[in-house]
Scaffold this active site. Structure first.
Site, PDB file in Angstrom:
ATOM      1  CG  ASP A   1       0.113  -4.175   2.653  1.00  0.00           C
ATOM      2  OD1 ASP A   1       0.862  -3.678   1.505  1.00  0.00           O
ATOM      3  OD2 ASP A   1      -0.031  -3.156   3.544  1.00  0.00           O
TER       4      ASP A   1
ATOM      5  CG  HIS B   1      -0.361   0.154   2.491  1.00  0.00           C
ATOM      6  ND1 HIS B   1      -0.196  -0.864   3.789  1.00  0.00           N
ATOM      7  CD2 HIS B   1      -0.724   1.657   3.317  1.00  0.00           C
ATOM      8  CE1 HIS B   1       0.109  -0.055   4.456  1.00  0.00           C
ATOM      9  NE2 HIS B   1       0.167   0.738   4.498  1.00  0.00           N
TER      10      HIS B   1
ATOM     11  CB  SER C   1       2.792   1.772   6.606  1.00  0.00           C
ATOM     12  OG  SER C   1       1.358   2.017   6.767  1.00  0.00           O
TER      13      SER C   1
END
Length: 717
Positions: free
Chosen positions: A223, A87, A652
């Site tokens: 991810d 992402h 992230s």
């Protein structure tokens, strides 16, 4: 006895905020040796503090970068190979995709360096060093200055510090404020802009679970994505060139295939974006009751309009994939914040702490400076509650409707062009025309008309009683809450209806052509309201900033033995804890609820479903039990796992490291039960959701047949 101890504590002026848990806090690396090292050793750290952060020698910090200004990534080879989240790379992957070569949908794996793809704009930021300049800056200011005077002096001194440490422009230097203006540090960085896509799994792996599973556990998402940093022949930053070579890092992370068990040490280095752990009770209440509900409603409206068009055509879906993903992420985050802050009764907890502070502030020696702090803070929030709701409806309009923001930006560029002369004017014009082509290539006009009209209706009807933008208010009186017919008619004559019309208008070099445009007038009205700052509001804001600074200052002075940490603000931090389960969950097939397996991924599989479809090859590998050396010693193929590290947005892509400094995973999410984590830390429920590095290698090797990438990694089996 407890009652007597409490009375004694208050008499001594101590506020007694809750004790820090071992895993709470986002810590400066330069303070690890003094504040955290012994605690980390007890949990399982086997490195020295110098091996984590050193100015003169290589250390872990040299392998961690800020990725494109909003995420974190880590170096995993001596040839500049970067690991981050899918992402985080999503925007670059979408930009490089076309309907014919849809890398979001199908994945991408460069078989050679020459095949690696360069997005138009992507950079990584290396952290060089930091230092404390609190004494230097605070020696220039005092509590008798106005906030404007104070901030002017701080800006001027910060500029001097930044210039002194930039080495003639080689480095980017940033002086940042911490503890609401009570401490100051400068940070030295170096940026590399030649960053290329190396590999990404298909969306059905990298975004498996979609918005349904976002912020949820159990999770089964691969991810991750891979990029490579390139440099000039001297290993220094260089503009993109085919002659550039892979960057040679000072340090990169070795990868562990040994696995881990519950209770094992885990630390994360990264760039957490923003926390508000010091936020007063009235600020928490404002967010719950006014700001966040408006954000949620405005974001959901924008998502619904985008989704309606994205579902019709792949090309439109690619255009809006990044914007939709960003809006959806924060939509669910803000709703989760409302629910979690309410459930935890955070307002009541903060209010109790503030009553303790007020008792300390009322002491004779503290009253003059701190006595009115809380009353000033309360007055500020009472005066701005309706404004907060209005501002969030306005912000979601600007975030989701390109036609709300593009016209003003174009007008500003045209104004700059008209102020320039000769060659400079021609250069600025060329940039404007190129920007128009780029913007309109990523805009579907029926969608843009629809979302603008829908957001204007929401903004007009829901922002009151706070006064909305006057021009929008006048339109609202004429058209009511249905702006669709007005926007449709306006677009028939607007120069912003197409790139061709807008470029033709730019060639006229006449600002009145833009100023009279009906879509520009809407955009300008929204921006004027967004930038509006009345003298009364300026005074109110200044009084609040001073009060908030003194609240934090007083709290720290009243608790001199407590180790505090500053709020996150996109500067490099370290957080540490352990691999840790959540309570048993029947949705998770794993033996313990701190990890998930590929078996659980397959159990969620829904053929043809946008969020839960899977590639046939992954299913075949599972059915064959073909996991290579990446399976856990118990035989299952691990996918995701939990730690109790303290992280937030911006973390992230952060590396998850074991006690030896080996990479065991990549952080990508938090759990919705602890969504209030930006404001409070819940030691019982707060978790970090990570993709297991063994799953990353399994996908690269067995699924993508890109084993050549593993050859450049240091894999410890």
């Amino acid at each position: 006895m407890k009652k007597n101890l409490l009375i004694l504590g208050l008499a001594l002026g101590l506020i007694f905020p809750p004790a820090l848990k071992a895993n709470e806090g986002m810590w400066f690396l330069m303070h690890i040796a003094r504040l955290n090292y012994r605690d980390m050793q007890k949990l399982g750290l086997q490195l020295t503090a110098e091996e984590i952060y050193s100015i003169n020698n290589t250390s872990l910090k040299d392998a961690v970068v800020q990725f494109n200004g909003g995420c974190t990534a880590e170096l995993i080879s001596n040839d500049g190979l970067l690991l981050t989240n899918h992402h985080c790379g999503y925007g670059a992957i979408a930009e490089l995709s076309t309907p014919e070569n849809n890398y979001l949908r199908d994945g991408f794996w460069a078989q050679t360096r020459e095949q690696e793809l360069k997005p138009k704009s992507l950079f990584v930021r290396f952290f060089i060093r930091m230092d404390d300049v609190t004494d230097r800056i605070l020696s220039k200011v005092n509590n008798f200055m106005t906030e404007q005077e104070r901030e002017k002096i701080i800006r001027e001194e910060s500029a001097l510090i930044e210039k002194e440490n930039s080495e003639g422009g080689k480095y980017i230097v940033s002086v940042r404020s911490f503890y609401e203006g009570n401490e100051f540090y400068y940070f030295v960085y170096q940026d590399y802009t030649d960053v290329r896509l190396v590999g990404t799994p298909p969306e059905s792996i990298g975004k498996f679970g979609g918005d349904t599973d976002n912020w949820e556990w159990p999770r089964h998402t691969g991810d991750f994505s891979l990029f490579r940093v390139y440099a000039g022949a001297d290993n220094q930053p260089a503009a993109y060139s085919k002659a550039n070579v892979p960057f040679k890092p000072k340090h990169y992370f070795p990868i562990s295939l040994a696995g881990f068990k519950e209770g094992d040490f885990a630390m994360i280095l990264g760039y957490p974006g923003r926390t508000n752990r010091w936020l007063p009770s009235a600020g928490v209440q404002q967010n719950i009751s006014y700001a966040y509900p408006a954000w949620v409603e405005g974001s959901k409206l924008g998502m619904d309009v985008m989704k309606k068009y994205m579902d019709k055509e792949d090309a439109i879906r690619l255009m809006y994939a990044t914007k939709y993903s960003q809006v959806a992420n924060y939509w669910k985050n803000r709703q989760g914040m409302i629910d979690a802050l309410t459930k935890h009764r955070t307002v009541a907890t903060r209010a109790k702490q503030e009553r303790d502070f007020q008792r300390w502030a009322n002491r004779a020696e503290n009253r003059e400076l701190y006595g009115n702090v809380l009353s000033d803070i309360q007055a500020y929030y009472e005066a701005t509650n309706h404004k907060a709701r209005h501002d969030n409806y306005l912000l979601t309009t600007l975030r989701t409707a390109s036609l709300a923001i593009l016209p003003v930006r174009i007008k500003n560029s045209v104004d700059a062009m008209l102020k320039a002369d000769g060659d400079r004017r021609a250069l600025v014009k060329d940039r404007i025309l190129a920007t128009i082509d780029e913007q309109y290539a990523s805009m579907h006009m029926p969608l843009e008309e629809d979302v603008l009209a829908a957001q204007l209706a929401l903004y007009s009807s829901k922002s009151k009683p706070y006064p909305i933008a006057p021009y929008i208010a006048d339109l609202n009186k004429k058209v009511g809450d249905n702006f669709h017919p007005y926007i449709a008619n306006a677009m028939k004559i607007s120069i912003f209806a197409s790139a061709e019309r807008l470029k033709a208008a730019i060639e006229l070099e006449d600002p009145t052509v833009i100023e009279s445009d009906p879509i520009y007038r809407i955009s300008n009205a929204l921006f004027e309201k967004y930038r509006e700052e009345t003298p009364e509001q300026k005074e109110l804001d200044a009084k609040y900033r001073r009060a908030f600074r003194l609240l934090v200052d007083g709290t720290r002075k009243a608790n001199p033995k407590k180790a505090f940490y500053p709020d996150a603000n996109s500067t490099l931090r370290l957080t540490y804890g352990t691999v840790r389960s959540l309570p048993k969950d029947p949705r998770n097939d794993a033996a313990k609820n701190y990890y998930t397996t590929l078996r659980g991924t397959i159990a969620k599989y829904k053929p043809g479903d946008e969020e839960f479809d899977l590639p046939q090859r992954l299913i075949d590998l599972y059915n064959a039990g073909d996991f290579g050396p990446y399976a856990d010693k118990a035989g299952f193929m691990p996918v995701n796992f939990l730690t109790d590290n303290d992280i937030t947005g911006g973390n992230s892509g952060s590396p998850v490291l074991n006690g030896k400094g080996e990479l065991i995973g990549c952080a990508f999410d938090g759990n919705i039960e602890a969504m209030a984590g930006d404001v409070i830390f819940d030691n019982k429920l707060q978790r970090t959701i990570n993709v297991d590095i063994r799953y990353v290698l399994f996908i690269i090797d067995k699924f993508a047949n890109a084993g050549h990438l593993l050859e450049e990694m240091e894999i410890r089996r």
